[in-house]
Design an enzyme around this catalytic site. Structure first.
Site, short mmCIF file in Angstrom:
data_model
loop_
_atom_site.label_atom_id
_atom_site.label_comp_id
_atom_site.label_asym_id
_atom_site.label_seq_id
_atom_site.Cartn_x
_atom_site.Cartn_y
_atom_site.Cartn_z
N LYS A 187 -0.44 10.77 9.01
CA LYS A 187 -1.03 9.43 9.07
C LYS A 187 -0.13 8.49 9.89
CE LYS A 187 -3.41 10.28 4.73
NZ LYS A 187 -3.41 10.16 3.26
N GLN A 242 -0.63 6.94 -1.91
CA GLN A 242 -0.87 8.37 -1.73
C GLN A 242 -1.09 9.04 -3.09
OE1 GLN A 242 -1.13 10.00 1.37
NE2 GLN A 242 -1.84 11.71 0.12
N ASP A 262 -8.24 2.95 1.94
CA ASP A 262 -8.64 4.26 1.42
C ASP A 262 -10.00 4.18 0.71
OD1 ASP A 262 -7.40 6.64 1.87
OD2 ASP A 262 -5.92 6.45 0.25
#
Ligand code: NAP
Length: 280
Positions: free
Chosen positions: A53, A97, A120
Site C-alpha cells: 500500500k 490494518q 477502507d
C-alpha cells in the site's frame, strides 16, 4: 475451453495511472493526499500488505505514513493516535490494518476513525451507506472486484452471482455491491449444505474463504466469471487462491489468478479512496 484471465496487476496499473493524474490536479489546488496506516503487532502478512500500500501511494504521489504499535499496546493508546490523525489536516485517509491482535476491540477502534477519512470503508456510517445503496468509500477488495467486472464488460443485470464467504470486509459488502448492480445474489457460508449445488448455478462466482482448493472446476458453471479472493500459502511457500486454478480455468469464461488478480486491485482502490477523501 480455457478461461480468459482477468489481469488484476495490469488493471491496477491503469487505475494507478489515473490516480497519478488526479494527484497532479489536486497538487495544482495545493492539496497533497495523505494516508496514515495503523499497524498493531507484528503480523508478517499485514506488514507485507502495508508495504504494498505504501509503495503504491509513493508511486502516484500520495503521502503515506505508518504508525506502528507493539502487540500489547493498550486500546486507549491506539484510539488516541486515531483521534490525533482525525485532527491532522495533512491526513485524508486512515486505515487500521486488520486483523488486530487479541485484546483489542476492533469495532471500537474502527468506530473512532472519522467517517470522512475512512478509506477502507469499515466505519459504521460507511457500512450503513453501503446498505442504503450509495457509499463514498466502498471497501477496497469488493470495489476492486467490481472494477474488474466492469473492465471485463460484464452486465450484471439479471445474472446470478454467488458469493462464498460472509466476512464484513469482503463477502457481505461484495454481495451488496452486486445487488446494487441488479444481480440476483446468493451468499454461502461454512454452514451452507451442498456448496457445489450453489456454485454451479453462478454466472459470477466470488470466493472469499481462505481455504486453498475449496472450489474445483466441477463446481463451476461453464463460461462463468470466477473471482478468487483467497490468499493462502502452501507448505512449499507458494501463494494460491481458494479456487483450484488448473481445473477451474478449463470451465470458466473469465478467471482471476492468484497472485496477480484481486490483490493488486485492493491496493489500487485504497489509493482511489484516499484521493477521493482528499478531493473533499
Ligand atoms: P474470513 O473473515 O475468515 O471469512 C471467511 C468466510 O468463509 C466466513 O464467512 C466463513 O463462513 C466462510 N467459509 C469458511 N469455510 C467455508 C466453506 N467450507 N464453505 C463456504 N464458506 C466457508 O475471511 P476474509 O477476511 O473474508 O478473507 C477470505 C480470504 O480472502 C482469505 O484467504 C484472505 O486472506 C483473503 N483476502 C484477500 C484479499 C485480497 O485483496 N485479495 C483481501 C481480503 C481477504 P462462516 O461465516 O460461516 O464462518
Amino acid at each position: 475451453m480455457t478461461a480468459q484471465r482477468i489481469d488484476g496487476k495490469a488493471l491496477a496499473e491503469q487505475v494507478l495511472a489515473e490516480c497519478a493524474a488526479k494527484v497532479q490536479d489536486l497538487g495544482r489546488r495545493g492539496v497533497r493526499p495523505g494516508l496514515a496506516v495503523i499497524l498493531v503487532g507484528d503480523n508478517p502478512a499485514s506488514r507485507a500488505y502495508i508495504g504494498n500500500k505504501v509503495k503504491a501511494c509513493g508511486r502516484v504521489g500520495v503521502h503515506s505514513q505508518v504508525h506502528e504499535f507493539a502487540a500489547g499496546t493498550p486500546q486507549a493508546e491506539v484510539i488516541a493516535r486515531v483521534r490525533a490523525l482525525n485532527a491532522d489536516p495533512a491526513i485524508h485517509g486512515i486505515l487500521v490494518q486488520l486483523p488486530l491482535p487479541a485484546g483489542l476491540d476492533e469495532a471500537a477502534i474502527l468506530a473512532e476513525v472519522a467517517a470522512s477519512k475512512d478509506v477502507d470503508g469499515f466505519h459504521v456510517i460507511n457500512r450503513g451507506d453501503l446498505l442504503g445503496g450509495h457509499t463514498r468509500f466502498p471497501p477496497c477488495t469488493p470495489a476492486g472486484m467490481m472494477r474488474m467486472l466492469e473492465h471485463a464488460g460484464v452486465d450484471l443485470g439479471g445474472k446470478h452471482a454467488v458469493v462464498v464467504g460472509r466476512s464484513n470486509t469482503v463477502g457481505k459488502p461484495m454481495a451488496l455491491l452486486l445487488l446494487g448492480r441488479n444481480a440476483t445474489v446468493t451468499i454461502c457460508t461454512s454452514k451452507t449444505v451442498d456448496l457445489a449445488s450453489h456454485t454451479r448455478r453462478a454466472d459470477v462466482l466470488v470466493v472469499a474463504v481462505g481455504r486453498p482448493g475449496l472450489v474445483t472446476g466441477d463446481m463451476i458453471k461453464p463460461g462463468a466469471i470466477v473471482l478468487d479472493v483467497g490468499i493462502n500459502r502452501t507448505a512449499e511457500g507458494r501463494l494460491v487462491g481458494d479456487v483450484d486454478f488448473a481445473s477451474a480455468e478449463q470451465v470458466a469464461g473469465h478467471i482471476t489468478p492468484v497472485p496477480g488478480g484481486v490483490g493488486p486491485m485492493t491496493v489500487a482502490m485504497l489509493v482511489v479512496n484516499t484521493i477521493e477523501a482528499a478531493a473533499g
